[in-house]
Design a protein around this motif. Sequence first.
Motif, PDB file in Angstrom:
ATOM      1  N   THR A   1       0.836  -1.198   0.000  1.00 42.49           N
ATOM      2  CA  THR A   1       0.000   0.000   0.000  1.00 42.49           C
ATOM      3  C   THR A   1       0.872   1.250   0.000  1.00 42.49           C
ATOM      4  N   LEU A   2       1.929   1.206   0.809  1.00 42.46           N
ATOM      5  CA  LEU A   2       2.808   2.359   0.935  1.00 42.46           C
ATOM      6  C   LEU A   2       3.527   2.642  -0.386  1.00 42.46           C
ATOM      7  N   ASP A   3       4.055   1.599  -1.035  1.00 42.87           N
ATOM      8  CA  ASP A   3       4.737   1.782  -2.317  1.00 42.87           C
ATOM      9  C   ASP A   3       3.797   2.337  -3.367  1.00 42.87           C
ATOM     10  N   LEU A   4       2.549   1.834  -3.375  1.00 44.98           N
ATOM     11  CA  LEU A   4       1.565   2.308  -4.352  1.00 44.98           C
ATOM     12  C   LEU A   4       1.286   3.782  -4.156  1.00 44.98           C
ATOM     13  N   LEU A   5       1.111   4.183  -2.878  1.00 44.35           N
ATOM     14  CA  LEU A   5       0.828   5.589  -2.596  1.00 44.35           C
ATOM     15  C   LEU A   5       2.010   6.453  -3.033  1.00 44.35           C
ATOM     16  N   ILE A   6       3.227   6.011  -2.705  1.00 42.99           N
ATOM     17  CA  ILE A   6       4.417   6.782  -3.072  1.00 42.99           C
ATOM     18  C   ILE A   6       4.489   6.929  -4.590  1.00 42.99           C
ATOM     19  N   GLN A   7       4.222   5.836  -5.301  1.00 44.43           N
ATOM     20  CA  GLN A   7       4.262   5.884  -6.761  1.00 44.43           C
ATOM     21  C   GLN A   7       3.228   6.872  -7.309  1.00 44.43           C
TER      22      GLN A   7
ATOM     23  N   ALA B   1       7.806  12.310  -2.298  1.00 39.27           N
ATOM     24  CA  ALA B   1       6.645  11.424  -2.216  1.00 39.27           C
ATOM     25  C   ALA B   1       6.771  10.515  -0.996  1.00 39.27           C
ATOM     26  N   SER B   2       7.977   9.997  -0.791  1.00 40.70           N
ATOM     27  CA  SER B   2       8.210   9.118   0.345  1.00 40.70           C
ATOM     28  C   SER B   2       8.034   9.880   1.662  1.00 40.70           C
ATOM     29  N   ARG B   3       8.572  11.099   1.725  1.00 41.57           N
ATOM     30  CA  ARG B   3       8.413  11.906   2.943  1.00 41.57           C
ATOM     31  C   ARG B   3       6.945  12.201   3.221  1.00 41.57           C
ATOM     32  N   ILE B   4       6.191  12.506   2.158  1.00 41.70           N
ATOM     33  CA  ILE B   4       4.765  12.816   2.325  1.00 41.70           C
ATOM     34  C   ILE B   4       4.024  11.586   2.839  1.00 41.70           C
ATOM     35  N   ALA B   5       4.321  10.414   2.257  1.00 38.18           N
ATOM     36  CA  ALA B   5       3.632   9.184   2.667  1.00 38.18           C
ATOM     37  C   ALA B   5       3.903   8.871   4.140  1.00 38.18           C
ATOM     38  N   TYR B   6       5.155   8.972   4.561  1.00 37.83           N
ATOM     39  CA  TYR B   6       5.482   8.692   5.960  1.00 37.83           C
ATOM     40  C   TYR B   6       4.880   9.745   6.884  1.00 37.83           C
ATOM     41  N   TYR B   7       4.798  10.989   6.385  1.00 39.69           N
ATOM     42  CA  TYR B   7       4.163  12.032   7.186  1.00 39.69           C
ATOM     43  C   TYR B   7       2.692  11.696   7.412  1.00 39.69           C
TER      44      TYR B   7
ATOM     45  N   ARG C   1      -8.359   7.514  -2.132  1.00 40.36           N
ATOM     46  CA  ARG C   1      -8.645   6.257  -1.441  1.00 40.36           C
ATOM     47  C   ARG C   1      -7.390   5.748  -0.728  1.00 40.36           C
ATOM     48  N   GLU C   2      -6.258   5.843  -1.417  1.00 40.95           N
ATOM     49  CA  GLU C   2      -5.021   5.361  -0.809  1.00 40.95           C
ATOM     50  C   GLU C   2      -4.670   6.130   0.458  1.00 40.95           C
ATOM     51  N   ILE C   3      -4.875   7.454   0.404  1.00 37.09           N
ATOM     52  CA  ILE C   3      -4.576   8.264   1.588  1.00 37.09           C
ATOM     53  C   ILE C   3      -5.529   7.899   2.722  1.00 37.09           C
ATOM     54  N   ALA C   4      -6.799   7.701   2.382  1.00 34.57           N
ATOM     55  CA  ALA C   4      -7.803   7.396   3.407  1.00 34.57           C
ATOM     56  C   ALA C   4      -7.553   6.036   4.056  1.00 34.57           C
ATOM     57  N   GLU C   5      -7.112   5.060   3.240  1.00 37.63           N
ATOM     58  CA  GLU C   5      -6.971   3.688   3.759  1.00 37.63           C
ATOM     59  C   GLU C   5      -5.606   3.417   4.376  1.00 37.63           C
ATOM     60  N   LEU C   6      -4.654   4.346   4.145  1.00 38.59           N
ATOM     61  CA  LEU C   6      -3.273   4.117   4.547  1.00 38.59           C
ATOM     62  C   LEU C   6      -3.146   3.666   5.994  1.00 38.59           C
ATOM     63  N   ARG C   7      -3.774   4.440   6.886  1.00 41.19           N
ATOM     64  CA  ARG C   7      -3.599   4.169   8.306  1.00 41.19           C
ATOM     65  C   ARG C   7      -4.323   2.925   8.786  1.00 41.19           C
ATOM     66  N   GLU C   8      -5.385   2.563   8.072  1.00 35.75           N
ATOM     67  CA  GLU C   8      -6.073   1.321   8.437  1.00 35.75           C
ATOM     68  C   GLU C   8      -5.222   0.109   8.091  1.00 35.75           C
TER      69      GLU C   8
END
Lengths: 197, 197
Positions: free
Chosen positions: A3-9, A22-28, B42-49
């Motif tokens: 999920t994390l890789d997909l979001l970063i991509q 992108a990676s910093r935003i995802a971890y944030y 959707r990815e942002i919303a589901e990330l934490r779950e």
Amino acid sequence: MTTLDLLIQNLTRLPGVGRKSASRIAYYLLKADAAYAETLAREIAELRERIKSCSVCGNYTEGDPCGICSDPRRDRSVICVVEQPQDIQTIDSTNEYHGLFHVLQGVLSPIDGVGPENLNIARLLSRVQREGAKEVIIATNPTVEGDTTALYLVKLLKETGVAVSRLASGLPVGGDLEYADRLTLARSLRGRTPLSL
Amino acid sequence: MTTLDLLIQNLTRLPGVGRKSASRIAYYLLKADAAYAETLAREIAELRERIKSCSVCGNYTEGDPCGICSDPRRDRSVICVVEQPQDIQTIDSTNEYHGLFHVLQGVLSPIDGVGPENLNIARLLSRVQREGAKEVIIATNPTVEGDTTALYLVKLLKETGVAVSRLASGLPVGGDLEYADRLTLARSLRGRTPLSL
């Protein structure tokens, strides 16, 4: 892929966001409070449903016509023609212009297959005739495409009898002659303004 | 405030995203294909779950234990201690390290009110004893807080008899002596490595 890789991509598709950002935003987003991530996700999802094009000028708006077109304090005798909706805010923030706007939704660009029929031009002509504007200011970018589009519009607008002007091109304020490119300097010479006491 | 303004304001909370980038991203989302904006939302919303902490090492993971902790090819005799989950990927991408990891979830920082009890330290000690690791590599950042935390961990780990090391600090590869700060240069002198043919 996780999920994390997909979001970063997917985040790297955003303008100005590289792999590292992108990676910093995802971890944030993983560490930030849950309400924030939810709000952001909802806003992104609802954005396109809630924001439409103004049927008069082409600006992004939630109501139709947009706030500028329906503002009675605006000077209706001038229409400023811009390439993109975001240019409206840029020009408006100068507090130097109080007329109406018209968004072309692009510029003429044969290489990209953009011809006059792909731009919001027909509506501009009917607006000028119907609303009785006295001046049209062409504020396309000072690029080859922007200049070509400006020339094309001047020809079309000539028949309507409206005065047509173009944003001045020249040295940026606070700039330095030494660092100006030749084209800009040449334009600033050609477009020199008279000085008097 | 309009939907667009709200989104722009929320985007500026992201790391590395200023007012101008936020505005560019928002306008990009308006123009991009609808499916992309939906997927991103959707990815942002589901990330934490979907993403949790690994109960062994503290890494972000979708399954528990995480992919690294459950990978049989990993060298289980070394544990690399990092501050944040994202440091794992950074170290892993060097292909120089094939052991396990342990995430502290921060560093000792009295100013920010972070003491040993706020960090993932107790579990590190029990892991070292239970799993029989031979070496612990402390990879906290070379900052005052990172160094303090490293010293604190060395003292704690001494009793377990495990070997403890710290990432080398010195000149970055491709760097220039002329541009190195005094502290870095001093460290690279103190930590100099013997050369032989």
